[in-house]
Design an enzyme around this catalytic site. Structure first.
Site, PDB file in Angstrom:
ATOM      1  N   THR A  36       0.669  -1.161  -0.124  1.00  0.00           N
ATOM      2  CA  THR A  36       0.128   0.067   0.004  1.00  0.00           C
ATOM      3  C   THR A  36       0.965   1.443  -0.034  1.00  0.00           C
ATOM      4  O   THR A  36       0.499   2.365  -0.759  1.00  0.00           O
ATOM      5  CB  THR A  36      -0.986   0.065   1.276  1.00  0.00           C
ATOM      6  OG1 THR A  36      -1.888  -1.047   1.319  1.00  0.00           O
ATOM      7  CG2 THR A  36      -1.609   1.283   1.292  1.00  0.00           C
ATOM      8  N   HIS A  65       1.945   1.949  -3.349  1.00  0.00           N
ATOM      9  CA  HIS A  65       1.127   2.222  -4.088  1.00  0.00           C
ATOM     10  C   HIS A  65       1.054   3.770  -4.078  1.00  0.00           C
ATOM     11  O   HIS A  65       0.908   4.774  -4.815  1.00  0.00           O
ATOM     12  CB  HIS A  65      -0.090   1.926  -3.893  1.00  0.00           C
ATOM     13  CG  HIS A  65      -0.468   0.489  -4.321  1.00  0.00           C
ATOM     14  ND1 HIS A  65      -0.691   0.305  -5.597  1.00  0.00           N
ATOM     15  CD2 HIS A  65      -0.788  -0.631  -3.939  1.00  0.00           C
ATOM     16  CE1 HIS A  65      -0.684  -1.027  -6.237  1.00  0.00           C
ATOM     17  NE2 HIS A  65      -0.888  -1.595  -4.912  1.00  0.00           N
TER      18      HIS A  65
END
Length: 344
Positions: free
Chosen positions: A40, A43
């Site tokens: 995450t 990202h």
């Protein structure tokens, strides 16, 4: 205090100076010792489409960590200053139907640490005491720092009975490799993991999988049938990659009555053979996060009973070298990357 923050709406993460957060009456102030970089966080670093839609700027990021309680709110019970803790990164509302029924992992109003509220890539983190998990003394800091993703692996792997079963894991990222290790530890017969990244398949071998298969070089079903003696297909599938072709192949090689747990997030629409799902009578279950807090208790028990996660931790950096840590993650040639806030 120092913190890693998404300061601008473009690729990158920045080290900033910011105020130490103040805990509310039901909160803990946690001094972070070590953190780990999550997919995450990558990202968010890359500022991809999901991040652009999700992350307010500026935002202190990070949600995988180990630390010690530095201060407590006036209403906190059950903790002491100095306790070593990690914490559940999904902060739930407490008043929706699922929360009130004890199914907090299904809360529709969940906020994510380091996503919608300030995160743990900082010297200090404020977290509701409800979300904190007091760590047993025999779990080392490095392992505790990856408890959040380990929880994803445990939640996924233990969704179905694994004892004596043949298990297929698609996706040899760190969470997929940890899920495969869990399956082996609890008594699966064969655990096969697939990917297209040889570095990560090698990590899976170090973690004890029965067979690691690069699907660009070998035929999965041939390996299962000819090497492992499997004639009917896999009993349990753990889809960790988000890859459409990987999921389609999983459906194809499942035995009748097989069960699939899905954690990998596809980047777009995925086509699968729904006739195969129907006529094989497959069960498909979506997985998000960890069960609160049943998964956390199981995580600790798995480590204390001998599951060794250390091979999945491949890189350590002092926090001032955070860019090297992100570069390692971006390269695809890493397992879990630890950032040490006590090492400058």
């Amino acid at each position: 205090m120092k913190a890693l923050s998404k300061q601008e709406s473009r690729a990158g993460i920045w080290m900033v100076d910011t105020e130490v957060p103040r805990p509310g009456p039901n909160d803990l102030l946690i001094r972070v010792k070590k953190g780990s970089i999550c997919g995450t966080d990558v990202h968010i670093y890359k500022w991809d489409e999901w991040a652009q839609k999700t992350i307010p700027v500026p935002m202190v990021v990070g949600h995988e960590y180990v630390g010690v309680v530095a201060a407590m709110g006036s209403e906190v019970r059950g903790f002491n200053v100095g306790d070593r803790v990690s914490g559940e990164g999904h902060v739930t509302c407490g008043h929706c139907r699922n929360c009130r029924a004890g199914r907090r992992h299904l809360c529709r109003n969940t906020l994510g640490v380091g996503v919608n509220r300030p995160g743990s890539f900082a010297e200090y983190l404020v977290l509701p005491a409800f979300n904190a998990f007091k760590l047993p003394d025999d779990i080392p800091d490095d392992v505790a720092a990856i408890f959040d993703p380990f929880g994803n692996a445990v939640h996924t792997a233990l969704s179905f009975d694994l004892v004596g079963e043949d298990v297929l894991v698609t996706g040899a990222g760190p969470i997929g490799v940890m899920a495969a290790a869990v399956a082996r530890h609890v008594g699966a017969r064969n655990v096969v993991i697939t990917d297209i990244n040889d570095y990560r398949l090698d990590l899976a071998r170090k973690m004890g999988v029965t067979r690691a298969v690069n699907v660009t070089k070998e035929d999965l079903w041939s390996v299962a049938r000819n090497e492992l003696g499997m004639t009917e297909g896999f009993d349990v599938g753990l889809e960790m990659s988000g890859s459409g072709p990987a999921f389609a192949q999983m459906v194809d090689v499942m035995n009748n009555g097989g069960k699939i747990a899905l954690l990998g997030i596809p980047s777009g629409d995925v086509r699968i053979d729904w006739n195969a799902v129907i006529f094989k009578m497959l069960t498909i279950k979506g997985i998000y996060g960890r069960e609160m807090f049943e998964t956390w208790y199981k995580m600790a028990a798995l480590i204390q009973s001998g599951l060794d996660l250390r091979p999945i931790i491949t890189h350590h950096f002092g926090i001032d070298d955070f860019q090297q840590g992100f570069d390692a993650m971006l390269s695809g040639q890493s397992g879990k990357v630890i950032l040490d806030w006590e090492k400058r």
